[in-house]
Enzyme design. Structure first.
Site, mmCIF file in Angstrom:
data_model
loop_
_atom_site.group_PDB
_atom_site.id
_atom_site.type_symbol
_atom_site.label_atom_id
_atom_site.label_comp_id
_atom_site.label_asym_id
_atom_site.label_seq_id
_atom_site.Cartn_x
_atom_site.Cartn_y
_atom_site.Cartn_z
ATOM 1 C CG HIS A 51 -0.341 0.264 2.527
ATOM 2 N ND1 HIS A 51 -1.068 0.443 3.676
ATOM 3 C CD2 HIS A 51 0.963 0.364 2.922
ATOM 4 C CE1 HIS A 51 -0.264 0.649 4.696
ATOM 5 N NE2 HIS A 51 0.969 0.602 4.275
ATOM 6 C CG HIS A 87 5.370 0.809 2.558
ATOM 7 N ND1 HIS A 87 4.740 2.011 2.347
ATOM 8 C CD2 HIS A 87 4.830 0.316 3.688
ATOM 9 C CE1 HIS A 87 3.876 2.241 3.322
ATOM 10 N NE2 HIS A 87 3.906 1.216 4.144
ATOM 11 C CG ASP A 105 -2.255 -13.341 0.864
ATOM 12 O OD1 ASP A 105 -1.351 -12.637 1.361
ATOM 13 O OD2 ASP A 105 -2.097 -14.546 0.580
#
Ligand code: NI
Length: 133
Positions: free
Chosen positions: A14, A37, A77
């Site tokens: 994000h 990151h 995920d």
């Protein structure tokens, strides 16, 4: 009252950025977090209630794991959270993530004898955020 917790793990990327304010201000507020990151998140979902008479369970933890997987993990995920549907228009801070996960999970986890108690996210080993109603 008994509290039961299922712990799950996911990895996601994000950047913290509020689209309503300018680049300079975003950089000032979020610093390095304004850059792209990722994190290895841990998610703890806690229910509270009384053991059900026949099973002796507050809530079947295998079923809880399946619900978390379907409703949350499959959607976040290895994803870029800023572009995930549930975070559309929302800055994906861990605070906002915990609130959204709560809203999604809460209606799925209500039974005669149990209810959702908290959603806790470990963003790092040291930064932990919990949502309770
Ligand atoms: Ni971050």
């Amino acid at each position: 009252m008994i509290y039961i917790t299922r712990k799950e793990h996911f990895s996601a990327s994000h950047r913290l950025n509020n689209p309503k304010i300018g680049k300079k201000e975003n950089e000032a507020i979020f610093g390095k977090c304004n850059e792209f990151h990722g994190h290895n998140y841990y998610l703890e979902v806690t229910l509270c209630g009384e053991p059900e008479q026949n099973s002796g369970y507050v809530f079947d933890l295998k079923k809880l794991s399946r619900i978390i997987s379907k409703e949350i993990l499959q959607k976040v995920d290895h994803k870029y959270l800023n572009e995930v549907e549930m975070f559309k228009g929302i800055n994906p801070t861990t605070e906002n993530m915990a609130g959204i996960f709560w809203k999604i999970l809460n209606p799925k986890l209500k039974t005669k004898n149990a209810r959702l108690y908290s959603v806790k996210i470990y963003e790092t080993e040291k930064n932990i955020i919990e949502y309770r109603d």
